[in-house]
Structure formats: C-alpha cells, structure tokens
Design a protein around this motif. Structure first.
Motif, PDB file in Angstrom:
ATOM      1  N   TRP A 322     -55.442  26.311 -11.150  1.00  0.00           N
ATOM      2  CA  TRP A 322     -54.702  27.533 -11.469  1.00  0.00           C
ATOM      3  C   TRP A 322     -53.458  27.669 -10.585  1.00  0.00           C
ATOM      4  N   GLY A 323     -53.601  27.381  -9.312  1.00  0.00           N
ATOM      5  CA  GLY A 323     -52.453  27.486  -8.417  1.00  0.00           C
ATOM      6  C   GLY A 323     -51.318  26.573  -8.854  1.00  0.00           C
ATOM      7  N   SER A 324     -51.658  25.352  -9.226  1.00  0.00           N
ATOM      8  CA  SER A 324     -50.621  24.415  -9.687  1.00  0.00           C
ATOM      9  C   SER A 324     -49.989  24.904 -10.977  1.00  0.00           C
ATOM     10  N   LEU A 325     -50.830  25.381 -11.884  1.00  0.00           N
ATOM     11  CA  LEU A 325     -50.301  25.875 -13.158  1.00  0.00           C
ATOM     12  C   LEU A 325     -49.413  27.090 -12.944  1.00  0.00           C
ATOM     13  N   ARG A 326     -49.827  28.002 -12.063  1.00  0.00           N
ATOM     14  CA  ARG A 326     -49.036  29.203 -11.809  1.00  0.00           C
ATOM     15  C   ARG A 326     -47.683  28.835 -11.214  1.00  0.00           C
ATOM     16  N   ARG A 327     -47.680  27.936 -10.237  1.00  0.00           N
ATOM     17  CA  ARG A 327     -46.410  27.525  -9.634  1.00  0.00           C
ATOM     18  C   ARG A 327     -45.495  26.869 -10.658  1.00  0.00           C
ATOM     19  N   MET A 328     -46.074  26.093 -11.543  1.00  0.00           N
ATOM     20  CA  MET A 328     -45.269  25.433 -12.570  1.00  0.00           C
ATOM     21  C   MET A 328     -44.657  26.450 -13.522  1.00  0.00           C
ATOM     22  N   ILE A 329     -45.454  27.440 -13.942  1.00  0.00           N
ATOM     23  CA  ILE A 329     -44.950  28.448 -14.880  1.00  0.00           C
ATOM     24  C   ILE A 329     -43.901  29.327 -14.218  1.00  0.00           C
ATOM     25  N   VAL A 330     -44.169  29.768 -12.979  1.00  0.00           N
ATOM     26  CA  VAL A 330     -43.203  30.621 -12.278  1.00  0.00           C
ATOM     27  C   VAL A 330     -41.888  29.884 -12.058  1.00  0.00           C
ATOM     28  N   GLY A 331     -41.978  28.622 -11.670  1.00  0.00           N
ATOM     29  CA  GLY A 331     -40.768  27.840 -11.475  1.00  0.00           C
ATOM     30  C   GLY A 331     -39.979  27.681 -12.756  1.00  0.00           C
ATOM     31  N   ALA A 332     -40.681  27.422 -13.866  1.00  0.00           N
ATOM     32  CA  ALA A 332     -39.997  27.282 -15.154  1.00  0.00           C
ATOM     33  C   ALA A 332     -39.402  28.601 -15.609  1.00  0.00           C
ATOM     34  N   ALA A 333     -40.090  29.709 -15.324  1.00  0.00           N
ATOM     35  CA  ALA A 333     -39.571  31.019 -15.725  1.00  0.00           C
ATOM     36  C   ALA A 333     -38.343  31.415 -14.926  1.00  0.00           C
ATOM     37  N   GLU A 334     -38.255  30.972 -13.685  1.00  0.00           N
ATOM     38  CA  GLU A 334     -37.107  31.313 -12.846  1.00  0.00           C
ATOM     39  C   GLU A 334     -35.882  30.462 -13.174  1.00  0.00           C
ATOM     40  N   ASP A 335     -36.097  29.256 -13.638  1.00  0.00           N
ATOM     41  CA  ASP A 335     -34.997  28.334 -13.913  1.00  0.00           C
ATOM     42  C   ASP A 335     -34.458  28.578 -15.319  1.00  0.00           C
ATOM     43  N   GLU A 336     -33.199  29.010 -15.418  1.00  0.00           N
ATOM     44  CA  GLU A 336     -32.611  29.315 -16.714  1.00  0.00           C
ATOM     45  C   GLU A 336     -32.479  28.079 -17.598  1.00  0.00           C
ATOM     46  N   GLN A 337     -32.420  26.912 -16.990  1.00  0.00           N
ATOM     47  CA  GLN A 337     -32.264  25.683 -17.751  1.00  0.00           C
ATOM     48  C   GLN A 337     -33.587  24.922 -17.912  1.00  0.00           C
ATOM     49  N   SER A 338     -34.695  25.563 -17.575  1.00  0.00           N
ATOM     50  CA  SER A 338     -35.986  24.893 -17.719  1.00  0.00           C
ATOM     51  C   SER A 338     -36.326  24.717 -19.192  1.00  0.00           C
TER      52      SER A 338
END
Length: 440
Positions: A322-338
């Motif tokens: 879950w921690g890895s998945l959460r970090r991945m989703i948060v990072g993608a949500a913050e990056d406008e070009q993700s």
C-alpha cells in the motif's frame, strides 16, 4: 405608538444566539433604514392629524366648503394610517405592549410558520414531478458535454480531481489501510485455489511454446557459467573420486565429465528438437494436467501456498504494497505531465465530445441523474424539509422577529404610507359623493 429604540436595538457586537441565528452588523444597518421609514410614516400620520385639526377649526370658523373636504380626507388618512400601523406592528409584536389576540404573529407562530414553510418546500420543490420536469428542461447532458469538451475545463477538472485524490490519500492512515489491504489479500488468497488456474496457464504457455525462451535462457546462462568455471567443475569431480585412484585418472575423468556437460548444454541450446527439451515439454504438460486434475498435487500446491503466505517476509511485502502504491499515485497526481493525469485529461475530453455527439449517451446520463435525484427527494423529503422546520424551531423568537423585520420592515412601512395616502383619497371621494347626494 412606536416602541423605544433601546427595546428594539439588539447588541450587534458579534451577537450569536445559541441556535446559531446571527444578528449581524448588516442587519443593524437595515434596521436603521426601517427606523427611518417608521419615522417618515409616523410624521405623515401626524401631518394628517394636524391637517384634520386645522380643517375642523376652519370649518367651525366658516372658512368655506373646502374645509369639510380637507377634514374628511385628513380623517380618513388618519384612520388608514392607524389601521395599517396596527397591521404591520402586529406581525412582529403586541401593539403598544397590549396582549391583543392574533398579534405578535411571527414570535408566537414561529414554529408553525417554519412547519408551513417546510411543507411548502416539500410539496412544491421536492416532488418527483417537479424535479423531473426541471431536470428535463436543463438539458444536463448537452451542457455537461459542452463543458467537459473544453480543454481549459478538462484541465481544471483534472487538477481538482488530482488535488482531491492527493488530499484523500494524505489523510488516510497507512497502518489502517495496510491492515485492510493485507487482510483482503490474505483472505482472497486463502479462499482461492490456485492449482487449477495455474495449471491452465501453464498448459497454455507450453502449447504456445512460451517456455522455450526460458529453456534457451537457462542453457545460455549454463554454458556461460561452465566456460567461466571450468576448473571448479573439474575440481568438484576429481575431489569426489576415491582415494585409491591415480591422480591422472581423476583428472581425465574430470575433464571428460566437464566436456560432456558443456556439449550437452550446447546441443540443448542449439538443437530445438533435443530429447531433453522434449522431456521438459512432457514434464510441464504432465505437471499442468496434475495441477488441474490430480488431488494430491493440488493439495501440495495449496499447502505450499499457505506456507508461503505465512512467512513474515511475504506479510511484510503485502503490508508495504500500500505504501508503494500510495507514493506512486501521489507522485503521478502531483506531476502535470504524468501518464495518469494525461490519460485522465484525455478521458475527460473524450467523454465530453461523446456526450455532445451521442444523443443516446446523453439520454442515459440524464435518465440516471433524474432517477437519482427523484430517489433522493422522494426518499429523504421529510429529512430535507425537517432541516427547515427544525432550524426555524431552534431560532429564538425575539431575534427571529427582529431579523425578519430588519429585512422586510422597510417595505412594510410603505403599507402605512400608502394607507395614509389611499385613506385620504378614499375619504375625500366618499365625502364628495355624500355631499353630492345630500346636496341633490
């Protein structure tokens, strides 16, 4: 006639009754306007009284017939002004403090007014026919499609959804989510038998020849290892020989074994029809069949699955997923070009264009919205209207009257003014008709 200013003026320095019904500085400003209109209406009444007194004096002094007309108009104006003053005042308080029946209507009938208002809203705004009729005229599907198909709006919606997603993931406690995820995975894995599914998958892989690449890779890596570790292989063979054999014999045997191993691996790598490859194919096919139909094999696989799941390393991996998945989703949500945000934006634009061009999709969406809205208003109509009635019931009667008067009292004073003017005109007309009839 008018109550004192001290009695009427509330403390507006942040006054907030227990019910939360605030009397603000804006309300007090409106109330000052009401007082000005009250003063004007009262002055108009006093003017009518003065004119009446002067006209009566002129009439007794034989000043002429006009005095009677003026006195009649002034008298009727006073009556109209007093009657309308009584009516307006009776809405908010007892006139002159006298407990006259059916006065102070708003303070004494506040709860009944709130109930009537709630019933009115429920019958005229929260009925199924009204909601469906209103939603059908809005053309929600076409409007939504046009809005979503605009790139600027799609960007805005994507940003808002990303912000909400980040906020939601941030407030969630990792320990709670990890416990839920871990329990769900373990429960699902425990109840799901993996043997038949794995057998079908392996059977399909063998039928498609997908395993051959794995065999090729193993052969290549084995050849590379044998070439790099020739001395170690020959040393292992000679080291296991009996002590009574000559050393040169052991060395010859070791070299022979090494060459045979290297030849076997090389032939297996380069010859697709090598007998060893066929043996591997037969073994995998038999194993795939056993996974699907052999009870003993399936039981052993399930036992192995349970042992693997019970290991601490596996449970730690599940909990950390879950921690890895959460970090991945948060990072993608913050990056406008993700890729996540770009795909979300593209999906929004595509949905908006489809909504604009596809009448069946619009009709389906509008039908869902209508059904959902009517379900809410018909199922929870009492709860919605009770919000009105309960809120009004919780208001303090005095402050409710005071606040309502601050908002509509200025317009009500025009009733008094109009009563004075219209009463005067009516009195003049009646007196004129009377004199015409009496004179005739």
């Amino acid at each position: 006639m008018e109550q004192t200013e001290a009695a009427e003026s509330p403390d507006v320095t942040g006054f907030l009754p227990a019910s939360g019904f605030a009397y603000t500085e804006s309300d007090e400003e409106k109330r000052r306007g009401v007082r000005r209109m009250k003063l004007f209406a009262t002055c108009l009444l006093l003017l009518a009284a003065t004119v009446f007194a002067l006209a009566k004096w002129a009439e007794h002094a034989d000043a002429g017939a006009w005095a009677g007309y003026v006195a009649a108009a002034a008298e009727a104006g006073m009556v109209g002004a007093l009657a309308d003053w009584f009516a307006v005042t009776a809405l908010f308080r007892h006139p002159m403090g006298l407990p006259i029946p059916h006065t102070a209507i708003i303070p004494t009938k506040k709860d009944q007014l709130g109930q009537s208002l709630g019933d009115f809203v429920g019958e005229n705004f929260l009925s199924e026919s009204v909601v469906r009729s209103r939603l059908s005229t809005v053309k929600l599907g076409r409007r939504l499609g046009a809005w979503l198909s605009e790139p600027a709006n799609a960007d805005r919606l994507t940003t808002e959804v990303s912000t909400a997603l980040r906020g939601g993931l941030t407030v969630l406690r990792d320990s709670d989510v990890q416990a839920i995820v871990g329990e769900a995975i373990n429960r699902r894995a425990a109840t799901l038998e993996i043997g038949p599914g794995a057998g079908k998958l392996l059977e399909q892989i063998v039928a498609d020849g997908g395993h051959r690449r794995v065999v090729d890779l193993v052969c290549e890596r084995a050849e590379i290892w044998l070439v790099a570790n020739a001395d170690s292989v020959m040393g292992a063979v000679t080291g296991g020989a009996p002590g009574w054999t000559p050393k040169f014999v052991d060395r010859k045997v070791g070299e022979r074994v090494y060459k045979e191993l290297l030849r076997f691996v090389t032939e297996m790598r380069d010859w697709p029809e090598h007998p060893a490859r066929g043996a591997i194919d037969r073994f995998l096919r038999d194993f795939a069949n056993d996974l699907q139909s052999d009870t003993a094999t399936r039981t052993r696989v399930e036992r192995l699955k349970a042992e693997v799941l019970a290991r601490d390393e596996v449970q730690d991996f599940i909990a950390s997923a879950w921690g890895s998945l959460r970090r991945m989703i948060v990072g993608a949500a913050e990056d406008e070009q993700s890729e996540l945000r770009l795909r979300a934006r593209a999906a929004i634009l595509s949905f908006g264009r489809r909504m604009e061009s596809d009448p069946r999709l619009r009709a389906k969406l509008e039908g869902w919205v209508e059904d959902a809205a009517t379900h809410v208003v018909t199922t929870y109509q009492k709860e919605i209207t009770s919000l009105i009635t309960d809120t009004v019931a919780g208001w303090d009667a005095e402050h409710t009257s005071r606040k309502i008067e601050a908002h509509i009292g200025r317009d009500l004073q025009f009733i008094r003014i109009n009563g004075t003017v219209v009463g005067s005109l009516a009195g003049l007309a009646i007196f004129t008709v009377y004199r015409a009839i009496a004179g005739g």
